[in-house]
Motif scaffolding. Structure first.
Motif, PDB file in Angstrom:
ATOM      1  N   SER A 130       8.728   0.818  11.705  1.00  0.00           N
ATOM      2  CA  SER A 130       8.195  -0.263  12.540  1.00  0.00           C
ATOM      3  C   SER A 130       7.845  -1.413  11.606  1.00  0.00           C
ATOM      4  O   SER A 130       7.066  -1.249  10.663  1.00  0.00           O
ATOM      5  N   PRO A 131       8.398  -2.613  11.878  1.00  0.00           N
ATOM      6  CA  PRO A 131       8.077  -3.733  10.987  1.00  0.00           C
ATOM      7  C   PRO A 131       6.582  -4.052  10.965  1.00  0.00           C
ATOM      8  O   PRO A 131       6.076  -4.554   9.969  1.00  0.00           O
ATOM      9  N   PHE A 132       5.890  -3.736  12.045  1.00  0.00           N
ATOM     10  CA  PHE A 132       4.457  -4.051  12.093  1.00  0.00           C
ATOM     11  C   PHE A 132       3.670  -3.118  11.172  1.00  0.00           C
ATOM     12  O   PHE A 132       2.725  -3.538  10.515  1.00  0.00           O
ATOM     13  N   GLU A 152       4.856   6.466  17.912  1.00  0.00           N
ATOM     14  CA  GLU A 152       4.108   5.953  19.075  1.00  0.00           C
ATOM     15  C   GLU A 152       4.578   6.588  20.387  1.00  0.00           C
ATOM     16  O   GLU A 152       3.863   6.599  21.381  1.00  0.00           O
ATOM     17  N   GLY A 181      -1.945   1.665  22.556  1.00  0.00           N
ATOM     18  CA  GLY A 181      -0.983   2.746  22.319  1.00  0.00           C
ATOM     19  C   GLY A 181       0.095   2.374  21.317  1.00  0.00           C
ATOM     20  O   GLY A 181       1.050   3.124  21.107  1.00  0.00           O
ATOM     21  N   LYS A 182      -0.035   1.213  20.665  1.00  0.00           N
ATOM     22  CA  LYS A 182       1.022   0.763  19.752  1.00  0.00           C
ATOM     23  C   LYS A 182       0.703   1.125  18.312  1.00  0.00           C
ATOM     24  O   LYS A 182      -0.438   1.426  17.977  1.00  0.00           O
ATOM     25  N   ILE A 183       1.730   1.045  17.474  1.00  0.00           N
ATOM     26  CA  ILE A 183       1.529   1.187  16.034  1.00  0.00           C
ATOM     27  C   ILE A 183       1.692  -0.189  15.409  1.00  0.00           C
ATOM     28  O   ILE A 183       2.494  -0.989  15.910  1.00  0.00           O
ATOM     29  N   PRO A 184       0.956  -0.499  14.354  1.00  0.00           N
ATOM     30  CA  PRO A 184       0.058   0.357  13.598  1.00  0.00           C
ATOM     31  C   PRO A 184      -1.371   0.392  14.164  1.00  0.00           C
ATOM     32  O   PRO A 184      -1.800  -0.503  14.867  1.00  0.00           O
ATOM     33  N   GLY A 196      -3.269  -3.356  15.627  1.00  0.00           N
ATOM     34  CA  GLY A 196      -2.565  -4.637  15.630  1.00  0.00           C
ATOM     35  C   GLY A 196      -2.368  -5.125  14.206  1.00  0.00           C
ATOM     36  O   GLY A 196      -3.331  -5.299  13.450  1.00  0.00           O
ATOM     37  N   SER A 197      -1.092  -5.341  13.831  1.00  0.00           N
ATOM     38  CA  SER A 197      -0.809  -5.617  12.418  1.00  0.00           C
ATOM     39  C   SER A 197      -1.465  -6.896  11.920  1.00  0.00           C
ATOM     40  O   SER A 197      -1.974  -6.940  10.791  1.00  0.00           O
ATOM     41  N   SER A 198      -1.465  -7.958  12.732  1.00  0.00           N
ATOM     42  CA  SER A 198      -2.016  -9.228  12.242  1.00  0.00           C
ATOM     43  C   SER A 198      -3.528  -9.127  12.075  1.00  0.00           C
ATOM     44  O   SER A 198      -4.107  -9.685  11.131  1.00  0.00           O
ATOM     45  N   ARG A 238      15.286  -6.472  16.841  1.00  0.00           N
ATOM     46  CA  ARG A 238      15.156  -5.085  17.304  1.00  0.00           C
ATOM     47  C   ARG A 238      16.099  -4.812  18.474  1.00  0.00           C
ATOM     48  O   ARG A 238      16.845  -3.835  18.477  1.00  0.00           O
TER      49      ARG A 238
END
Ligand SMILES: N[C@@H](CCC(=O)N[C@@H](CS)C(=O)NCC(=O)O)C(=O)O
Length: 226
Positions: free
Chosen positions: A11-13, A35, A49-52, A63-65, A107
């Motif tokens: 996952s890029p995130f 996920e 429910g998302k990664i990361p 949330g990556s950011s 993606r």
């Protein structure tokens, strides 16, 4: 100190967070959560429910950011965000441009049809129709992004200011999964962007993750030299 990143690195995130941690010289643990089949209690860590997702001892974030911004405040050295207000906002914009614009395009049009779907179907590669559709998307939809990035980079080594920032990390990171499918901006049409990506992808913060991830796709050989 105990830092943990949850989520599969393809996952890029997830990868973006791992690169930021590495660029900051931080030791962390990586837990490979898928996920689609999350562990019990996953929504407590990641409400969407998302990664990361991420933990700093008993403090959880998702949330990556958000995670990257937290890491910047928590571990300010080396800084990965500009201090000048407009530069700061431009770095955030470029991160958004990739994460909300380019990553979903790559993606849906390249990474899923050319890499993930054949892998799940046990095929060595995508069928001809899928390859043609991906090629058409790359020819018609990607150049607007690459033209913009080439212009924004200009003659600089980095996208914003004189140092590595979250913008550079987000831009280079968004191209990693594409390169597994052999897709990168052509050197003759986007020379500065392509040289930037090559420089960034050879940093150990990227190349060590690529070495870890690529065997999943059997895609390591020739990745950097395509
Ligand atoms: N804006 C989020 C996006 C995260 C995201 O979309 N992750 C994907 C995997 S690449 C995911 O978990 N998708 C599952 C879902 O949407 O339920 C971030 O930056 O962390």
């Amino acid at each position: 100190m105990s830092l943990i990143v949850f989520g599969t690195s393809v996952s890029p995130f997830v990868r973006k967070v791992r690169i930021v941690l590495t660029e900051k010289g931080l030791f962390y643990r990586h837990e490979n959560v898928n996920e689609a089949k999350p562990p019990d209690g996953w929504r407590e860590l990641s409400p969407l429910g998302k990664i990361p997702a991420f933990k700093d001892c008993d403090r959880a974030l998702a949330g990556s950011s958000v995670i990257c911004a937290y890491l910047e405040r928590r571990f300010p050295i080396p800084p990965l965000y500009p201090t000048e207000p407009y530069d700061y906002a431009r770095a955030l914009w470029l991160e958004d441009y990739m994460d909300d614009g380019f990553v979903p395009l790559g993606r849906s049009k390249v990474f899923l049809p050319l890499i993930v779907e054949p892998l799940l179907a046990g095929k060595p590669e995508a069928d001809v129709a899928a390859q043609e559709a991906a090629g058409k998307a790359v020819d018609e939809e990607f150049p607007a992004f690459w033209d913009y990035l080439e212009r924004e980079l200009g003659e600089g080594e980095f996208f914003v200011g004189e140092h590595l920032t979250i913008a550079d990390i987000a831009i280079a990171n968004a191209h990693v999964n594409l390169r597994y499918a052999g897709v990168a901006p052509a050197r003759n049409r986007w020379p500065r962007l392509r040289a930037f990506l090559d420089r960034m992808h050879s940093r150990s913060s990227f190349s060590n993750l690529v070495k870890e991830e690529a065997p999943i796709f059997d895609r390591l050989s020739g990745w950097i030299s395509d």
